[in-house]
Design a protein around this motif. Structure first.
Motif, PDB file in Angstrom:
ATOM      1  N   VAL A 142      27.998  34.302  23.781  1.00 45.06           N
ATOM      2  CA  VAL A 142      28.731  35.262  24.129  1.00 45.06           C
ATOM      3  C   VAL A 142      27.812  36.632  23.950  1.00 45.06           C
ATOM      4  N   GLY A 143      27.469  37.248  25.151  1.00 48.40           N
ATOM      5  CA  GLY A 143      26.797  38.359  24.956  1.00 48.40           C
ATOM      6  C   GLY A 143      25.123  38.016  24.821  1.00 48.40           C
ATOM      7  N   GLU A 144      24.998  37.086  25.094  1.00 54.10           N
ATOM      8  CA  GLU A 144      23.522  36.758  24.728  1.00 54.10           C
ATOM      9  C   GLU A 144      22.529  37.200  25.924  1.00 54.10           C
ATOM     10  N   GLU A 145      21.333  37.457  25.629  1.00 51.50           N
ATOM     11  CA  GLU A 145      20.197  38.140  26.597  1.00 51.50           C
ATOM     12  C   GLU A 145      19.766  36.875  27.265  1.00 51.50           C
ATOM     13  N   LEU A 146      19.554  36.853  28.373  1.00 52.17           N
ATOM     14  CA  LEU A 146      18.775  35.906  29.193  1.00 52.17           C
ATOM     15  C   LEU A 146      17.796  36.349  30.192  1.00 52.17           C
ATOM     16  N   ASP A 147      16.480  35.975  29.892  1.00 52.72           N
ATOM     17  CA  ASP A 147      15.459  36.695  30.847  1.00 52.72           C
ATOM     18  C   ASP A 147      15.336  35.830  32.236  1.00 52.72           C
ATOM     19  N   THR A 148      15.276  36.437  33.191  1.00 52.72           N
ATOM     20  CA  THR A 148      15.245  35.851  34.580  1.00 52.72           C
ATOM     21  C   THR A 148      14.136  36.506  35.464  1.00 52.72           C
ATOM     22  N   THR A 149      13.755  35.931  36.505  1.00 51.25           N
ATOM     23  CA  THR A 149      12.707  36.504  37.679  1.00 51.25           C
ATOM     24  C   THR A 149      13.587  37.735  38.203  1.00 51.25           C
ATOM     25  N   ALA A 150      14.714  38.318  37.736  1.00 58.28           N
ATOM     26  CA  ALA A 150      15.279  39.381  38.476  1.00 58.28           C
ATOM     27  C   ALA A 150      15.595  40.321  37.337  1.00 58.28           C
ATOM     28  N   GLY A 151      15.005  40.000  35.985  1.00 58.67           N
ATOM     29  CA  GLY A 151      15.241  40.692  34.927  1.00 58.67           C
ATOM     30  C   GLY A 151      15.974  40.186  33.933  1.00 58.67           C
ATOM     31  N   ARG A 152      16.238  41.055  32.688  1.00 57.10           N
ATOM     32  CA  ARG A 152      17.071  40.603  31.719  1.00 57.10           C
ATOM     33  C   ARG A 152      18.553  40.835  31.922  1.00 57.10           C
ATOM     34  N   GLU A 179      21.180  38.572  45.617  1.00 55.37           N
ATOM     35  CA  GLU A 179      19.947  38.551  45.148  1.00 55.37           C
ATOM     36  C   GLU A 179      20.157  37.956  43.750  1.00 55.37           C
ATOM     37  N   TRP A 180      20.937  38.601  42.625  1.00 56.93           N
ATOM     38  CA  TRP A 180      20.843  37.998  41.302  1.00 56.93           C
ATOM     39  C   TRP A 180      21.691  36.847  41.301  1.00 56.93           C
ATOM     40  N   GLY A 181      22.693  36.523  42.125  1.00 56.61           N
ATOM     41  CA  GLY A 181      23.545  35.487  41.982  1.00 56.61           C
ATOM     42  C   GLY A 181      22.682  34.045  41.908  1.00 56.61           C
ATOM     43  N   PRO A 182      22.011  33.924  43.071  1.00 58.60           N
ATOM     44  CA  PRO A 182      21.090  32.651  43.200  1.00 58.60           C
ATOM     45  C   PRO A 182      20.138  32.508  41.929  1.00 58.60           C
ATOM     46  N   VAL A 183      19.495  33.593  41.347  1.00 61.14           N
ATOM     47  CA  VAL A 183      18.601  33.739  40.434  1.00 61.14           C
ATOM     48  C   VAL A 183      19.354  32.854  39.036  1.00 61.14           C
ATOM     49  N   LEU A 184      20.545  33.538  38.947  1.00 64.98           N
ATOM     50  CA  LEU A 184      21.295  33.020  37.689  1.00 64.98           C
ATOM     51  C   LEU A 184      21.973  31.556  37.945  1.00 64.98           C
ATOM     52  N   GLU A 185      22.361  31.310  39.149  1.00 64.97           N
ATOM     53  CA  GLU A 185      22.762  29.779  39.467  1.00 64.97           C
ATOM     54  C   GLU A 185      21.702  29.088  39.413  1.00 64.97           C
ATOM     55  N   ASN A 186      20.474  29.107  39.401  1.00 64.53           N
ATOM     56  CA  ASN A 186      19.603  28.249  39.471  1.00 64.53           C
ATOM     57  C   ASN A 186      18.534  28.270  38.300  1.00 64.53           C
TER      58      ASN A 186
END
Ligand code: API
Length: 282
Positions: A142-152, A179-186
């Motif tokens: 719940v409300g956790e930060e996740l780092d991705t190639t498109a940012g946090r 753009e953000w969708g597939p980064v989080l999806e995968n």
């Protein structure tokens, strides 16, 4: 092979009756890829197989346009409920549907003898990280930060049988969904991938939502996604336990019952046309 084209708020499906199709289960996945193609096939956000079930009234299987088989689909189960009621495959307005996520219990709501809406008991939301599934230490996300190639991103993860990653935003104009969708999806933290919802709180009873679906891309609506978004909104103290979820394709009423912990989804389902398709020509 006969098919029926249906949609729930523009989230559209090709519906086939198992017993009346020449398909065998091992054909479903690759047939979904061909039939869902909007240029070389019929076009749709999913292929839905419905048939008689040994224990419940009917079973529903759904296949994404990429051929993957998700556990559950909210807009599709409303379409299936209308489909089986209107074709006399069930004789009561309360229907039991077996899915990969387990039994679900829709109720068709009639007006002048027609199916006006469908209210579905979508069961209990699953919040334990490992059951979403999501990698990491036990507990809720719940409300956790996740780092991705498109940012946090600050995410809330909820499963409705299928996985959802909800991100709250202030405005959609600044959200590149494709753009953000597939980064989080995968993202590797989701071993089964995930559906992704971008949610904007309008008030404590209203949430607007855009969705990037696992195996399908951006769709006009996502029923399980709307349920996950209401649950995430309540867990983040942003709404009550009942809200109107506004999607590109229309609105759903979502309620999270504090007594039985079940989530209820109410919305329309439409039949657009029926047709015949010769699979040898695809
Ligand atoms: N693409 C989703 C399945 C369809 C869900 C959506 N169409 C709905 O209405 O719930 C997944 O892979 O989990």
């Amino acid at each position: 092979m006969r098919f029926t084209k249906m949609h729930g708020l523009g989230n559209d499906f090709i519906v086939i009756e198992a017993e009346k199709s020449e398909l065998s289960p091992e054909d479903y996945s690759r047939t979904a890829i061909k039939l869902c193609d909007r240029h070389f096939g019929i076009g749709g956000d999913g292929l839905v197989i419905v048939g008689k079930d040994r224990e419940l009234d009917v079973f529903m299987r759904i296949f994404n346009p990429d051929g993957s088989e998700p556990e559950m689909c909210g807009n599709a189960i409303r379409c299936v409920s209308k489909f089986v009621w209107e074709r006399g495959l069930v004789s009561t307005t309360r229907i039991s549907v077996n899915t990969l996520a387990g039994p679900r219990y829709p109720e068709v709501i009639l007006k002048n003898g027609e199916v006006e809406k469908v209210r579905v008991d979508m069961g209990e939301p699953i919040l334990e990280r490992s059951l979403i599934p999501m990698l990491g230490s036990p507990g809720k996300v719940v409300g956790e930060e996740l780092d991705t190639t498109a940012g946090r991103f600050r995410i809330t993860a909820v499963s409705m049988g299928n996985p959802h990653c909800v991100v709250f935003v202030d405005e959609f104009s600044s959200v590149p969904v494709s753009e953000w969708g597939p980064v989080l999806e995968n993202h590797p933290v989701f071993p089964s991938r995930t559906n992704v919802e971008f949610a904007k709180i309008e008030d404590e009873n209203t949430v607007s939502m855009r969705v990037w679906e696992r195996g399908a891309g951006e769709t006009l609506a996502c029923g399980t996604g709307a349920c996950a978004t209401l649950v995430a909104s309540y867990l983040n103290d942003l709404t009550g336990r009942r809200a109107t979820v506004r999607l590109k394709g229309g609105e759903l009423i979502i309620e999270w019952d504090p007594d039985n912990n079940h989530v209820y989804m109410t919305g329309e389902a439409k039949e657009v046309f029926t047709g015949e398709v010769d699979l040898r020509k695809l």
